[in-house]
Design an enzyme around this catalytic site. Sequence first.
Site, PDB file in Angstrom:
ATOM      1  CG  ASP A   1      -6.078 121.438 -39.701  1.00 43.18           C
ATOM      2  OD1 ASP A   1      -6.543 122.136 -40.563  1.00 43.18           O
ATOM      3  OD2 ASP A   1      -5.477 120.283 -39.865  1.00 43.18           O
TER       4      ASP A   1
ATOM      5  N   PRO B   1     -15.251 122.716 -44.515  1.00 44.69           N
ATOM      6  CG  PRO B   1     -14.228 120.801 -43.577  1.00 44.69           C
ATOM      7  CD  PRO B   1     -15.373 121.311 -44.378  1.00 44.69           C
TER       8      PRO B   1
ATOM      9  NE  ARG C   1      -3.075 118.633 -38.472  1.00 46.28           N
ATOM     10  CZ  ARG C   1      -4.047 118.360 -37.455  1.00 46.28           C
ATOM     11  NH1 ARG C   1      -5.139 117.656 -37.865  1.00 46.28           N
ATOM     12  NH2 ARG C   1      -4.003 118.937 -36.189  1.00 46.28           N
TER      13      ARG C   1
ATOM     14  CE1 TYR D   1     -11.559 118.539 -43.668  1.00 43.69           C
ATOM     15  CE2 TYR D   1      -9.432 119.196 -44.752  1.00 43.69           C
ATOM     16  CZ  TYR D   1     -10.395 119.476 -43.830  1.00 43.69           C
ATOM     17  OH  TYR D   1     -10.053 119.995 -42.870  1.00 43.69           O
TER      18      TYR D   1
END
Lengths: 703, 703
Positions: free
Chosen positions: A51, A381, A277, A285
């Site tokens: 993302d 990531p 977000r 995470y």
Amino acid sequence: MTHSINTSETDVLIIGAGPAGLMAACWLARTGVPFRIVDKRSAKIFAGQADGLQSRTLEVFQSFGFGDRAEKAANHFEDMCFWSPNEKGDIIRKGRNPDSVQGISRFTECVIHQGNIEQWITDSITKWSQGQGKVERATLPLKMSVDESLINDTSAYPVSVLVKKLNEDDEAVPEQYGAKVTNGLYRQFDGDQDKFYSDLQDGLLDDTHELIKCKYVVGSDGAHSWVRKQLGIDMIGDTTDFVWGVLDMVPLTDFPDIRNRCAIHSKDAGSIMVIPRERDLVRLYIQLHEVPRLEDTTKSEFGGGDAAVSAKGSTTGRVDRSKITTEFIVKQAQEIFKPYTFDITDLDWFTGYQIGQRVSPQFQAYNRIFIAGDACHTHSPKAGQGMNVSMMDTYNLGWKLAHVCKGLAKPEILETYEAERIQIARDLIAFDHKLSRMFSGRPMVPNSEGSSDGVDMAEFQAAFKKGAEFASGTIVDYAPSILEVKEPTPNVEVQYYTKYATKVGVGRRLDSSLIQSQAEGRPWHLADRIPSDGRWRVLNFCGDIKNPELAAANKELSCFLLSGDGFAQYTPVNARTDSVVEVLTIHATPRYECEGTDFPQGLWPKDSHGRNDYWKIYAGIGTSFHKGPCDIYEFFGINTNKGCYIILRPDGYVSHIVPVGAEGIKEIQQFFARFMLPQTQNVLQKDANTPDTDRFFKPVLAV
Amino acid sequence: MTHSINTSETDVLIIGAGPAGLMAACWLARTGVPFRIVDKRSAKIFAGQADGLQSRTLEVFQSFGFGDRAEKAANHFEDMCFWSPNEKGDIIRKGRNPDSVQGISRFTECVIHQGNIEQWITDSITKWSQGQGKVERATLPLKMSVDESLINDTSAYPVSVLVKKLNEDDEAVPEQYGAKVTNGLYRQFDGDQDKFYSDLQDGLLDDTHELIKCKYVVGSDGAHSWVRKQLGIDMIGDTTDFVWGVLDMVPLTDFPDIRNRCAIHSKDAGSIMVIPRERDLVRLYIQLHEVPRLEDTTKSEFGGGDAAVSAKGSTTGRVDRSKITTEFIVKQAQEIFKPYTFDITDLDWFTGYQIGQRVSPQFQAYNRIFIAGDACHTHSPKAGQGMNVSMMDTYNLGWKLAHVCKGLAKPEILETYEAERIQIARDLIAFDHKLSRMFSGRPMVPNSEGSSDGVDMAEFQAAFKKGAEFASGTIVDYAPSILEVKEPTPNVEVQYYTKYATKVGVGRRLDSSLIQSQAEGRPWHLADRIPSDGRWRVLNFCGDIKNPELAAANKELSCFLLSGDGFAQYTPVNARTDSVVEVLTIHATPRYECEGTDFPQGLWPKDSHGRNDYWKIYAGIGTSFHKGPCDIYEFFGINTNKGCYIILRPDGYVSHIVPVGAEGIKEIQQFFARFMLPQTQNVLQKDANTPDTDRFFKPVLAV
């Protein structure tokens, strides 16, 4: 019994319609090259997954015309906050950095669900291909072969790929663990191909099969790339023992930085990265400190996304996936967040992964088959790199394929793809290796003098700051090649400069600053005048035209452009003179002290209808009424009494910088002669009723 | 024989789907009010027509979520250039102004084809109504009646409109003069209704007829408004003899300012306004000096667009329309442009019109039927005012209709529509009257001392500069009313200020400046945090919360908001507390020196799921890493040690400004009590599975 098989031809077959594959398709759609793009899955991706959008990626989106969609819909960060334990073991805020490096780009890092990103690129493909370019889903590649006798024939279709159209409802849907919330723990999809392969062995071909003959194949089919396997290439690298969980949800917490990007190191319970977000969602995470493991050490079953790596290097047993529930992940998060409260609602997605860094030793075969994205490199990531670097792989490749397919350039330019991108992948792995270990490590215990155990938090914060520059994607630096005229530099931190433009690194993407249209006065970002449309650019920084020498250089350039020695030789007959190489003039004379008509006609050519091109001449120094002052000469370090020509690749990277006038013109000629092909036999059909048919690449359309 | 007629009900019926009608529909879609919108024509508009977008209009577009589309697609102006004759009679450049007034808005004037604008609004209607709101084309209103016994019953449907669905292929397409190029000289469409009316007289009703019963009607059906005629209202005003031609084309010329907005006065050949447009197009308004006329003086046949007025006041005979060809118009342009060459290619559209200024004496009837846009005011098109003022009419009306239809407010608020907008229309006519006569007039001959003939060019340039402020739409100033707490001001140039915010005019739209989210740090334009979603806002400029008095005021406000005396009484039961009136806090404490948790919970309420609202608290003074410093306290003239509350209407106009704390809270209560209705009996159904059902107005959706 064999069946007569459906056969077709296309210039480029793209296998895998994730961000990397779509970016390749976007270039081909933009430049009008025949292509097809297939994906074995029937559905677009689920929630979650990648993302993060980095500065350079946003610049590229903008260059295709949809940067504004990201700007509008994504969540943007201001601060990057660092939390670590105090003497009592409670986490406290230890520092704040700007999340994106200041001044590095006009775009700053932001996040949005990968599905939106894929939609924007798909919409762009639809727009540029006038609806012709569509992802063919539920289409499984079964067999690839190369006719080696044809690989040196640029008009031939030496690669054949046999594909099978699946039944969309059952054959092409990956199974998920846990039906209620979409998650990343789904079973790898390759195994389901066994039946189709055995049918193939038996010669059972039917109407669902098609043999696609193509000039080039792009394998953008993920970490478990089928294309890479066909080429017999194994990834090189290793895996760590650190296991992480990922949650996309709406948090219920009194942690004050929950809407900021944070790196949190707890004393004993592990680490968390907070990524706020779009809408109310937050991604965490979360280090899974006490992850349950099985005894069998052969293979991890994690799959999907750039986080998906098999735990080949692991020595402590594979993770017991059935135990990685949201409850388990949330419980670990609660430990780390202490003394703050933490709970969740509106769970959107979750997954788990083990960190690993692996890279492919080869990005191509035969200069005909190219792999890109996760097929070439996998890593952790958390820096939001995987999807970005993957898209930048095919952004590097796409225009080169277009130039070769359209017969404009020699196939040699394709060789620069592997050379340029494999270095980036290796730099990325090194970056990720360092950062992810520091992030996964236990923090150095405060007040424990002399102890060398644990990660120094000040060092971590400094490394993160340095890493943000790399992560932005803007300091990518391509080495000398047929496309790059420069001396080699020791590493990515050392730029190659010329005396003509002391702040422009050759091999790097050209940064952008405001310029003002001479004809309209409108302030534009330079980057918005040089979109990704397939064209090369020569930027004529002609300096102050009141200087007679510089005025003379402009006349010389104009004569060159209007002559047969100019770019006409590389431009199809009947096409606009700016179709393959566009020259933009950016002068240093005050805009009100000159007129467009003071510039020789070759610098703002008429088209075949006699219409002037008013968008070729800009003032580089001035003040716009509503956007304030601009000085691109200062920004690029160009002397207004000397000037220079900057040669820009279609992807916006600087190829060469030369002086103005005869000497520079000669160097320009020599540069293009290295790889461009004469177009004197390539006659474009004229159509007087359609004003734009004399454009070779598609013109920019109204929105 | 009569037919049993189809009958239906809707809250609001909008007649006419031009920009004014669409803007009304946009508000109703946004706020979830049942509506229908009909238009007699089958097709969307042709090329040409209105194309200017003023600053305030762009602010409004932005507030509905599509300002960026205009920003991206439209042509933007930098300079406004003035050309007039020198001693030799050749036109020369006499001056340049900024086209938009500097600092008046974050948006500057731009132009794009009206069809794009209608498309953006239509897309917005589709988005906000989840595809339910659609323009019903080829639908002709035949008869309107009002049941006067019902007009005081807010739940009744007192207005009935009989409409007929036309055959799209022939009955609903206006005929054009000249088939090859679309133009504005088409025959007025009303005459074709005769047959339908006579059928109606005969009682011939069939399945194509429908009786729509509605609470309110909006007549946005153009200069020849059917709705206005039904109400028996005649326009008041006059027409001049000046006749103008309009061309949309790509020019072939050596005139250096062809890509700038220009006003050109020639010595003897008349005037031209140059409006460069999107793509390569340029629009010219060209004075037709030697226009051929017929002898019959009864009626001009011009029709269509805001330029279309019947030449009732004309004394010199009506224009011979058949002689107004493109060749004729181009020939006049060539005379005016001398000594520059001028020719055209790619003709897109053309028309001709006579300048007239007329305004309706009434904008409503029964407080149930409202007319808007060209139905109320017509004038010359050159300042790009018609479409803008028309959309602003219904932007004023739409939210008031929504509040009354939803039972939130008393119908009295609808009375402010006519009062507020008729003044704007009259100001507009006066503005246009002055400017268009100066523009149409012959320029004062240079060096002819003592001559009083002709227009003084310096005076014209000054008037144009002054006019740009008016034209921007940002200085609209609404008079005292149930919605506006202020003393009357003598004219639009005098603002009504309070001591609490010395730069914020009560009755004017609140200008925007950057603020930083407390939770996220992201810099936002204030305007982007208060979109047009139907809600009132109280902006809590609470000052520096380190000041104990101001911290106490925040606590008092929080208590008020959490109590039954707060806005809960005007908010449906179960709806989010910020559904009808939203409170945003903009403090003056450095962002790093406070936390969101330093603000009492009433200022960032939890929803029914326990989720915090992180988007209610902002820092008004600070420096963002990428967008630089911001100081909205300085921008609005608010003392950081005093603060204030600003009450904002749903359309962004300032209603009232009061001190912070108990006194201000009391004034807020008194203000809303004037017109708001208690909602304690209005219970919203809860739906636990859909997180957003506790929002009353639709939440902002992801893009």
